[in-house]
Motif scaffolding. Structure first.
Motif, PDB file in Angstrom:
ATOM      1  N   ALA A  31       7.632  14.336   2.124  1.00 35.09           N
ATOM      2  CA  ALA A  31       6.832  14.968   1.071  1.00 35.09           C
ATOM      3  C   ALA A  31       6.225  16.273   1.553  1.00 35.09           C
ATOM      4  O   ALA A  31       6.173  17.264   0.817  1.00 35.09           O
ATOM      5  CB  ALA A  31       5.731  14.006   0.610  1.00 35.09           C
ATOM      6  N   VAL A  59       7.716   3.612   7.944  1.00 36.45           N
ATOM      7  CA  VAL A  59       8.192   3.874   6.577  1.00 36.45           C
ATOM      8  C   VAL A  59       7.271   4.871   5.868  1.00 36.45           C
ATOM      9  O   VAL A  59       7.713   5.878   5.304  1.00 36.45           O
ATOM     10  CB  VAL A  59       8.268   2.562   5.763  1.00 36.45           C
ATOM     11  CG1 VAL A  59       8.601   2.856   4.305  1.00 36.45           C
ATOM     12  CG2 VAL A  59       9.304   1.622   6.368  1.00 36.45           C
ATOM     13  N   ALA A  60       5.946   4.614   5.944  1.00 35.79           N
ATOM     14  CA  ALA A  60       4.997   5.475   5.225  1.00 35.79           C
ATOM     15  C   ALA A  60       4.976   6.892   5.792  1.00 35.79           C
ATOM     16  O   ALA A  60       4.854   7.864   5.045  1.00 35.79           O
ATOM     17  CB  ALA A  60       3.601   4.860   5.270  1.00 35.79           C
ATOM     18  N   THR A  61       5.112   7.035   7.119  1.00 40.93           N
ATOM     19  CA  THR A  61       5.050   8.382   7.690  1.00 40.93           C
ATOM     20  C   THR A  61       6.360   9.145   7.463  1.00 40.93           C
ATOM     21  O   THR A  61       6.328  10.372   7.334  1.00 40.93           O
ATOM     22  CB  THR A  61       4.704   8.364   9.196  1.00 40.93           C
ATOM     23  OG1 THR A  61       5.558   7.460   9.885  1.00 40.93           O
ATOM     24  CG2 THR A  61       3.261   7.959   9.410  1.00 40.93           C
ATOM     25  N   VAL A 119       4.177  -0.506   0.486  1.00 39.39           N
ATOM     26  CA  VAL A 119       4.838  -1.292   1.547  1.00 39.39           C
ATOM     27  C   VAL A 119       3.990  -2.507   1.903  1.00 39.39           C
ATOM     28  O   VAL A 119       4.516  -3.613   2.091  1.00 39.39           O
ATOM     29  CB  VAL A 119       5.078  -0.418   2.795  1.00 39.39           C
ATOM     30  CG1 VAL A 119       5.650  -1.241   3.940  1.00 39.39           C
ATOM     31  CG2 VAL A 119       6.027   0.721   2.471  1.00 39.39           C
ATOM     32  N   ALA A 137       8.004   8.857   4.725  1.00 35.92           N
ATOM     33  CA  ALA A 137       7.792   9.319   3.348  1.00 35.92           C
ATOM     34  C   ALA A 137       6.846  10.522   3.314  1.00 35.92           C
ATOM     35  O   ALA A 137       7.111  11.511   2.618  1.00 35.92           O
ATOM     36  CB  ALA A 137       7.228   8.178   2.494  1.00 35.92           C
ATOM     37  N   SER A 138       5.745  10.467   4.099  1.00 28.95           N
ATOM     38  CA  SER A 138       4.771  11.563   4.016  1.00 28.95           C
ATOM     39  C   SER A 138       5.322  12.844   4.657  1.00 28.95           C
ATOM     40  O   SER A 138       5.050  13.936   4.172  1.00 28.95           O
ATOM     41  CB  SER A 138       3.430  11.161   4.628  1.00 28.95           C
ATOM     42  OG  SER A 138       3.535  10.981   6.006  1.00 28.95           O
ATOM     43  N   THR A 139       6.105  12.714   5.725  1.00 33.87           N
ATOM     44  CA  THR A 139       6.689  13.913   6.329  1.00 33.87           C
ATOM     45  C   THR A 139       7.685  14.562   5.373  1.00 33.87           C
ATOM     46  O   THR A 139       7.716  15.791   5.217  1.00 33.87           O
ATOM     47  CB  THR A 139       7.386  13.580   7.667  1.00 33.87           C
ATOM     48  OG1 THR A 139       6.469  12.898   8.496  1.00 33.87           O
ATOM     49  CG2 THR A 139       7.848  14.842   8.368  1.00 33.87           C
ATOM     50  N   PRO A 172       5.847  -0.820   8.811  1.00 32.90           N
ATOM     51  CA  PRO A 172       5.311  -0.157   7.616  1.00 32.90           C
ATOM     52  C   PRO A 172       4.804   1.263   7.887  1.00 32.90           C
ATOM     53  O   PRO A 172       4.969   2.147   7.041  1.00 32.90           O
ATOM     54  CB  PRO A 172       4.153  -1.070   7.196  1.00 32.90           C
ATOM     55  CG  PRO A 172       4.492  -2.401   7.759  1.00 32.90           C
ATOM     56  CD  PRO A 172       5.298  -2.178   8.993  1.00 32.90           C
ATOM     57  N   VAL A 176       0.989  10.997  -0.505  1.00 29.43           N
ATOM     58  CA  VAL A 176       2.260  10.267  -0.500  1.00 29.43           C
ATOM     59  C   VAL A 176       2.233   9.185   0.593  1.00 29.43           C
ATOM     60  O   VAL A 176       2.669   8.055   0.369  1.00 29.43           O
ATOM     61  CB  VAL A 176       3.447  11.235  -0.293  1.00 29.43           C
ATOM     62  CG1 VAL A 176       4.737  10.473  -0.044  1.00 29.43           C
ATOM     63  CG2 VAL A 176       3.596  12.132  -1.516  1.00 29.43           C
ATOM     64  N   GLY A 177       1.682   9.518   1.765  1.00 29.32           N
ATOM     65  CA  GLY A 177       1.571   8.538   2.845  1.00 29.32           C
ATOM     66  C   GLY A 177       0.725   7.343   2.426  1.00 29.32           C
ATOM     67  O   GLY A 177       1.101   6.191   2.656  1.00 29.32           O
ATOM     68  N   THR A 215       2.562   5.231  -0.307  1.00 28.09           N
ATOM     69  CA  THR A 215       3.650   4.470   0.311  1.00 28.09           C
ATOM     70  C   THR A 215       3.081   3.302   1.114  1.00 28.09           C
ATOM     71  O   THR A 215       3.614   2.186   1.074  1.00 28.09           O
ATOM     72  CB  THR A 215       4.500   5.364   1.235  1.00 28.09           C
ATOM     73  OG1 THR A 215       4.795   6.574   0.553  1.00 28.09           O
ATOM     74  CG2 THR A 215       5.791   4.677   1.636  1.00 28.09           C
ATOM     75  N   ALA A 216       1.985   3.546   1.841  1.00 25.40           N
ATOM     76  CA  ALA A 216       1.370   2.481   2.639  1.00 25.40           C
ATOM     77  C   ALA A 216       0.946   1.313   1.745  1.00 25.40           C
ATOM     78  O   ALA A 216       1.162   0.145   2.082  1.00 25.40           O
ATOM     79  CB  ALA A 216       0.171   3.033   3.410  1.00 25.40           C
TER      80      ALA A 216
END
Lengths: 178, 206
Positions: B179, B171-173, A172, B175-177, B168, A164-165, A168-169
């Motif tokens: 998840a 934002v991505a972390t 973005v 989302a990953s946390t 960014p 997921v990370g 998303t990366a």
């Protein structure tokens, strides 16, 4: 502004903790030196206990990396990752990331040198690398330190989070810099 | 799961190497990886001792208890099996804070301390508890405010704006946390990941 505050926090965080915790203990009349050495003596046994788990994990990952199996895996997965907007160049880093922090950083440096730090590929690789962890290494060290052998759902959960990370990366990066 | 993955890395690696002609590289890599593992472990001794010492002061002085109490509204729903005032909660909080701030050197010893505390609550010493899996899922997907090493690589490669990736990455972390928490809470309900009665028997029989 935000970046400067963040940098200041990361610069002062450790000295602050190294002062604040003993100071709190001191005023609570704790024998701080004795408490410190009492805790610190576990450092050696903990580090030594990790060794067999880390050897097992790093050797199997090392064999996989050196064999060239990575290239085959990249070829197999690239049609799928292309669909979400991940350039083929970045895919080896994405696959390497949960296995080896050093390996992923090496690929990232290579991508930045070849394509430029401010290219889409350079930025995407940076964001992906910063957003995920060396999951296999962390699991080996953390479970190894307490001799846990049956890890149950920790690995699948960690890999789902990594995926997921990474996705998303990619999204973005394409949105901001594409 | 980990047994299968571990075996596959070795088996696939060696079979592929036999076909690609990388078999000598595989031998070298196996030996140098084993050495690296020991170097990494022994390299942890000093920093482990430092942080375990500091943590001991925090524990004896009651600081950890105070911090866990203040954050129990987040910690208790995440770790329902851990008593709210258990020292494990404090160690988990300290590890999370170190990860968020990008303090890698402090995060590992604090995290290992948290694992030791969680292990005290574990009736089955060789099997991970739900709390351990939740902790590790959050840990490996950690929200990151300062990806310090990435910024350093970008700066040295001559980026015009090495820190532009911070937003960014946040934002991505996040989302990953998110998840990670959802995944770990759903997966722990699956029959495949339940602690089997025969495992418990084995432990009792020992």
């Amino acid at each position: 502004m935000f970046v400067e505050i963040m940098n200041a926090i990361s610069k002062y965080a450790i000295p602050f903790i190294l002062l604040a915790i003993p100071a709190y203990g001191f005023f609570k009349k704790v024998k701080v030196y004795e408490a410190f050495t009492d805790g610190a003596k576990e450092g050696f046994t903990t580090a030594v206990r990790i060794i067999p788990f880390l050897v097992a994990m790093l050797v199997s990952i090392g064999i996989f990396r050196a064999s060239g199996a990575m290239d085959i895996l990249v070829k197999a997965v690239s049609p799928i990752t292309g669909l979400i907007g991940m350039p083929g160049e970045v895919l080896p880093m994405a696959i390497m990331r949960p296995l080896s922090g050093g390996g992923a950083s090496g690929i990232m440096s290579e991508l930045i040198t070849t394509h430029g730090a401010d290219s889409l590929i350079g930025r995407m690789a940076s964001i992906m690398n910063g957003s995920t962890e060396t999951t296999f290494y962390v699991l080996a060290v953390y479970f190894g330190s307490v001799a846990i052998k049956k890890t149950r759902h920790a690995l699948p959960a960690g890999l789902i989070a990594d995926a997921v990370g990474l996705v998303t990366a990619v999204l973005v990066a394409n949105l901001m810099f594409g | 799961m980990i047994n299968v993955v571990w075996f596959l890395f070795i088996a696939v690696g060696i079979i592929v190497a036999a076909f690609t002609g990388n078999i000598e590289a595989v031998t070298d890599s196996a030996i140098s990886s084993a050495r690296l593992a020991v170097d990494l472990s022994l390299g942890l001794i000093g920093v482990m001792a430092l942080w375990l010492g500091i943590m001991k002061i925090a524990e004896v002085s009651g600081l950890i208890k105070a911090i866990s109490k203040a954050l129990r509204f987040v910690m208790v729903p995440l770790f329902p099996d851990v008593p709210a005032d258990h020292p494990a909660m404090g160690a988990i909080i300290m590890n999370m804070a170190a990860n968020v701030l990008g303090l890698g050197n402090a995060a590992t010893p604090l995290g290992l301390k948290a694992m030791q505390e969680l292990q005290e609550l574990n009736p089955n010493k060789d099997t991970a508890t739900n709390a351990m899996c939740t902790f590790l899922a959050i840990n490996t997907s950690s929200v990151t405010l300062i990806p310090a090493s990435i910024i350093a690589i970008r700066a040295s490669a001559g980026s015009a704006n090495p820190t532009e990736i911070i937003g960014p990455v946040i934002v991505a972390t996040v989302a990953s946390t998110t998840a990670a928490i959802i995944a770990v809470k759903l997966l722990q309900k699956l029959p495949a990941f339940q602690i089997k009665p025969q495992d418990l028997e084995e432990v009792k029989g020992q």
